[in-house]
Design a protein around this motif. Structure first.
Motif, mmCIF file in Angstrom:
data_model
loop_
_atom_site.group_PDB
_atom_site.id
_atom_site.type_symbol
_atom_site.label_atom_id
_atom_site.label_comp_id
_atom_site.label_asym_id
_atom_site.label_seq_id
_atom_site.Cartn_x
_atom_site.Cartn_y
_atom_site.Cartn_z
ATOM 1 N N UNK A 159 -11.029 40.567 -24.333
ATOM 2 C CA UNK A 159 -11.186 40.603 -25.788
ATOM 3 C C UNK A 159 -11.163 39.154 -26.258
ATOM 4 N N UNK A 160 -12.340 38.589 -26.438
ATOM 5 C CA UNK A 160 -12.453 37.144 -26.621
ATOM 6 C C UNK A 160 -12.011 36.708 -28.006
ATOM 7 N N UNK A 170 -7.480 42.531 -22.277
ATOM 8 C CA UNK A 170 -6.893 41.202 -22.054
ATOM 9 C C UNK A 170 -7.349 40.249 -23.145
ATOM 10 N N UNK A 171 -6.405 39.540 -23.737
ATOM 11 C CA UNK A 171 -6.734 38.594 -24.800
ATOM 12 C C UNK A 171 -5.856 37.354 -24.654
ATOM 13 N N UNK A 229 -3.786 42.790 -27.548
ATOM 14 C CA UNK A 229 -4.053 43.457 -26.283
ATOM 15 C C UNK A 229 -2.780 43.553 -25.448
ATOM 16 N N UNK A 230 -2.805 44.423 -24.455
ATOM 17 C CA UNK A 230 -1.631 44.658 -23.623
ATOM 18 C C UNK A 230 -1.472 43.615 -22.521
ATOM 19 N N UNK A 231 -2.535 42.867 -22.209
ATOM 20 C CA UNK A 231 -2.502 41.877 -21.141
ATOM 21 C C UNK A 231 -3.058 40.554 -21.653
ATOM 22 N N UNK A 289 -7.535 37.763 -13.380
ATOM 23 C CA UNK A 289 -7.541 37.334 -11.984
ATOM 24 C C UNK A 289 -7.082 38.456 -11.060
ATOM 25 N N UNK A 290 -6.306 39.390 -11.570
ATOM 26 C CA UNK A 290 -5.749 40.454 -10.742
ATOM 27 C C UNK A 290 -6.594 41.714 -10.754
ATOM 28 N N UNK A 291 -7.659 41.750 -11.549
ATOM 29 C CA UNK A 291 -8.443 42.976 -11.719
ATOM 30 C C UNK A 291 -9.511 43.116 -10.633
ATOM 31 N N UNK A 292 -9.906 44.360 -10.397
ATOM 32 C CA UNK A 292 -11.011 44.630 -9.478
ATOM 33 C C UNK A 292 -12.362 44.377 -10.149
ATOM 34 N N UNK A 293 -12.453 44.722 -11.425
ATOM 35 C CA UNK A 293 -13.671 44.511 -12.211
ATOM 36 C C UNK A 293 -13.297 43.832 -13.515
ATOM 37 N N UNK A 294 -14.058 42.826 -13.896
ATOM 38 C CA UNK A 294 -13.833 42.108 -15.155
ATOM 39 C C UNK A 294 -15.064 42.287 -16.030
#
Length: 331
Positions: free
Chosen positions: A10-11, A48-49, A65-67, A73-78
């Motif tokens: 979430x930019x 993620x923000x 956002x929650x993250x 960096x820890x996600x499988x898909x971004x």
């Protein structure tokens, strides 16, 4: 099969505009709502923000956002659904903290995805260098001019380049998200999810992406009945001349019309339909590879295997092993 985590960046979290919600909500709708009757394990969605503590006054609204961005960096898909309008229209730089997080995520092996103008963020991070990519057609010229190392293609709904995927704007982002579900969980799950969302399901592709509209919606719907008929008779040996006669057109006119409506040639469109039928049969029946070749119109088992290798990237047997629906008997 566990499709893993999907982190959505979430930019512009402190001054989001209403139109920014569209691509963001697409990702949330597809990956954030579990579908227990379709798949035992669904995606784990993270928003993620930059986690700004206070939102300055603006014309939009703020979102917490929650993250934070380091979670990318820890996600499988971004997924980057968009960038702020000023990045595209005024040439402002993409936020450095986002660029850095995207680079680290790509280096860590995440599958990198952009929807619409999110391609500008991937390009700024160097992730699109040397790759074919797309964005909303209104912005592809700017994307190509600002990032000359990117091979920008403005003629497709989305581009699947393996570990990096980009989509055009608006609903094309939904096409790409469904394509990811198809890759991860199989054609049946993607088709059923599309049915629930009341949208066309078939945007098939593997390493080579091709645009596929089973029954396209256009102002001139003269092709619609013919294409629907073709989908219902894939087991027949269909030629371009046969389809042109059924559409009441010359082969040359028919070729141009299909290419204008679907974005691909009649034979490539027909191949995509046959592959989609074969995928569905592999998932839902115990039919042999030879029988599936016949019912999908791909012919012999050898021909089916060849097309799967070229377009899906796996053998029919491996595809069935990965996406076979349990508790189904042959039909």
């Amino acid at each position: 099969m566990n499709p893993g985590s999907v982190a959505v960046a979430v930019v512009d979290d402190t001054d989001m505009q209403l139109w920014d919600l569209y691509e963001l909500s697409i990702a949330c709708s597809v990956f954030g709502q579990p579908q227990p009757d379709l798949a035992d394990t669904w995606y784990d969605l993270w928003l993620c923000s930059p986690q700004t503590e206070t939102a300055p006054p603006g014309r939009g609204f703020s979102l917490r956002a929650s993250h934070d961005l380091e979670s990318l960096v820890e996600a499988d898909t971004v997924i980057v659904p968009s960038v702020p309008e000023a990045v595209v229209s005024e040439g402002e730089p993409v936020a450095p903290e986002l660029v850095g997080a995207l680079r680290r995520a790509a280096d860590a092996g995440a599958r990198m995805v952009s929807l619409c103008t999110g391609a500008f963020a991937l390009a700024e991070a160097g992730i699109l260098d040397g790759r074919r990519a797309t964005a909303h057609w209104m912005h592809t010229d700017d994307l190509a001019r600002r990032y000359p190392k990117v091979r920008v293609d403005d003629s497709v709904l989305y581009v699947d380049d393996g570990d990096v995927l980009t989509s055009a704007g608006m609903t094309a982002g939904l096409d790409l998200c469904l394509h990811l579900v198809r890759r991860d969980l199989g054609a049946h799950v993607a088709n059923q999810l599309a049915r629930r969302m009341v949208i066309p399901a078939h945007r098939s592709g593997g390493q080579a992406q091709f645009i596929d509209l089973s029954v396209p919606v256009t102002d001139d719907d003269s092709l619609g009945p013919m294409l629907q008929w073709a989908v219902e008779h894939l087991d027949r040996p269909l030629s371009v001349d046969d389809l042109a006669r059924r559409a009441g057109m010359s082969p040359r006119t028919f070729f141009r019309q299909v290419q204008a409506v679907t974005g691909t040639t009649p034979l490539q469109w027909l191949l995509s339909q046959r592959l989609a039928r074969a995928q569905s049969l592999l998932e839902s029946t115990d039919l042999s590879v030879e029988q599936i070749g016949e019912r999908s119109g791909l012919g012999t088992a050898a021909n089916l295997r060849r097309h799967f290798a070229l377009n899906i990237g796996v053998t029919p047997t491996d595809y069935r092993r990965a996406f076979r629906r349990p508790h189904l008997s042959g039909r």
